[in-house]
Design an enzyme around this catalytic site. Structure first.
Site, PDB file in Angstrom:
ATOM      1  N   LYS A   1       0.813  -1.237   0.000  1.00  0.00           N
ATOM      2  CA  LYS A   1       0.000   0.000   0.000  1.00  0.00           C
ATOM      3  C   LYS A   1       0.832   1.266   0.000  1.00  0.00           C
ATOM      4  O   LYS A   1       0.618   2.170   0.817  1.00  0.00           O
ATOM      5  CB  LYS A   1      -0.967  -0.005   1.188  1.00  0.00           C
ATOM      6  CG  LYS A   1      -1.964  -1.155   1.137  1.00  0.00           C
ATOM      7  CD  LYS A   1      -3.044  -1.036   2.197  1.00  0.00           C
ATOM      8  CE  LYS A   1      -3.962  -2.234   2.213  1.00  0.00           C
ATOM      9  NZ  LYS A   1      -3.334  -3.508   2.641  1.00  0.00           N
TER      10      LYS A   1
HETATM   11  O1  LIG Z   1      -9.313  -3.088   1.734  1.00  0.00           O
HETATM   12  C1  LIG Z   1      -8.424  -3.849   2.120  1.00  0.00           C
HETATM   13  C2  LIG Z   1      -7.151  -3.857   1.570  1.00  0.00           C
HETATM   14  C3  LIG Z   1      -6.252  -4.779   2.010  1.00  0.00           C
HETATM   15  N1  LIG Z   1      -6.555  -5.660   2.980  1.00  0.00           N
HETATM   16  C4  LIG Z   1      -5.520  -6.631   3.396  1.00  0.00           C
HETATM   17  O2  LIG Z   1      -5.951  -7.950   3.046  1.00  0.00           O
HETATM   18  C5  LIG Z   1      -5.640  -8.856   4.100  1.00  0.00           C
HETATM   19  C6  LIG Z   1      -6.923  -9.374   4.703  1.00  0.00           C
HETATM   20  O3  LIG Z   1      -6.641 -10.364   5.647  1.00  0.00           O
HETATM   21  P1  LIG Z   1      -7.801 -11.314   6.264  1.00  0.00           P
HETATM   22  O4  LIG Z   1      -7.084 -12.139   7.262  1.00  0.00           O
HETATM   23  O5  LIG Z   1      -8.356 -12.137   5.127  1.00  0.00           O
HETATM   24  O6  LIG Z   1      -8.806 -10.415   6.859  1.00  0.00           O
HETATM   25  C7  LIG Z   1      -4.769  -8.096   5.080  1.00  0.00           C
HETATM   26  O7  LIG Z   1      -3.413  -8.251   4.700  1.00  0.00           O
HETATM   27  C8  LIG Z   1      -5.194  -6.652   4.879  1.00  0.00           C
HETATM   28  O8  LIG Z   1      -4.166  -5.739   5.179  1.00  0.00           O
HETATM   29  C9  LIG Z   1      -7.800  -5.661   3.516  1.00  0.00           C
HETATM   30  O9  LIG Z   1      -8.132  -6.472   4.406  1.00  0.00           O
HETATM   31  N2  LIG Z   1      -8.709  -4.762   3.072  1.00  0.00           N
END
Ligand SMILES: O=c1ccn([C@@H]2O[C@H](COP(=O)(O)O)[C@@H](O)[C@H]2O)c(=O)[nH]1
Length: 278
Positions: free
Chosen positions: A96
């Site tokens: 990001k």
């Molecule tokens: O809008 C967003 C952008 C990035 N993320 C990232 O994805 C994963 C989600 O992890 P989970 O364990 O499936 O919840 C994490 O690395 C976030 O930083 C997001 O969740 N939402």
């Protein structure tokens, strides 16, 4: 040189529409019986690479969980990236980044220049210094067959206040991001190299994703509460471009390699039941 959008399209055809994140949370390390240290981090990532590197289309290491261990953690990230690429999965680094253009050039070199130790297939980027400030990333990605996924409508509840605010011309901030990324993909088939991040948790927001022409990364599935069926509500007629992304939902099945594979297969089947066949 094959562009990222085309490589992603092929990977999805071969392995299915799934991105799995590597997010070594302290809680997951503990659940796997690992210490919250460099050795634990290394074992965790090695296990995920072994289980999923030759299986899922895209693996998305979350940079923050490596950076928290300093330079040695970043060294583990570098070697994880190499191993994933060797195993045949595309690597999307969730980092990001965003800044003024001259600094974005340096970020572009760090992640999208093939001579960099942190070279990946694609990165996530933040547009809040203006989508135009990300131009050096778009240019280097285009030069070397890389991809960039720009945040549009994030999965967290706090994002809406900024992303759905109205600009002077009446569009939301998110819609201006969507429209600028659509321009970058114009005329590219079967899939452009510039994607958007749109959370699976956000419901029907009325945004127009029809003309994006690039992949739509959908985090928020599993641990954040969204299920595959929610993809229909969020993406509507754009479902065919969606790349569902799960981290904790799959990772919590570890450390057993077979169980990790079964968890990835299960969420992929859930998504296939909703996404159009291709
Ligand atoms: O809008 C967003 C952008 C990035 N993320 C990232 O994805 C994963 C989600 O992890 P989970 O364990 O499936 O919840 C994490 O690395 C976030 O930083 C997001 O969740 N939402």
């Amino acid at each position: 040189m094959e562009i990222f959008g085309s490589r992603l399209h092929r990977a999805i055809d071969e392995r299915g529409p799934l991105c799995v994140g590597i997010d070594p949370h302290p809680g997951l390390l503990a659940r796997w019986g690992l210490a919250d240290d460099l050795q634990g981090l290394d074992r965790f990532t090695q296990t995920v690479v072994e289980a999923l590197g030759d299986r899922v289309a895209v693996v998305k290491p979350q940079s923050a969980f490596f950076e928290r261990f300093g330079s040695h953690g970043v060294a583990i990230l570098e070697s994880t990236i190499r191993q994933l690429r060797d195993a045949g999965s595309l690597v999307l680094l969730d980092v990001k980044r965003g800044d003024i253009g001259s600094t974005v050039s340096a970020y572009a070199s760090a992640y999208l220049d093939p001579s960099s130790p942190l070279y990946v297939d694609a990165v996530t980027a933040s547009p809040y210094l203006g989508v135009g400030s990300l131009a050096p990333m778009f240019e280097l990605a285009a030069e070397h067959g890389g991809g960039v996924f720009v945040l549009a409508l994030t999965s967290n509840p706090e994002g809406a206040a900024v992303q759905r605010a109205r600009t002077a011309d009446g569009r939301t901030v998110a819609q201006t991001v969507i429209d600028e990324i659509s321009q970058l993909n114009r005329g590219v088939t079967p899939l452009g190299s510039f994607g958007l991040v749109v959370g699976a948790t956000i419901g029907d927001t009325g945004h127009d994703l029809a003309g994006v022409g690039g992949p739509l990364l959908a985090p928020g599935l599993g641990a954040q509460g969204a299920g595959a069926a929610d993809l229909r509500t969020v993406f509507g007629s754009s479902l065919g471009s969606v790349l569902p992304s799960y981290s904790r939902e799959v990772l919590s099945a570890g450390p057993d390699v077979a169980a990790l594979r079964a968890a990835a297969d299960r969420v992929l089947a859930d998504c296939r039941a909703v996404l159009p066949a291709r």
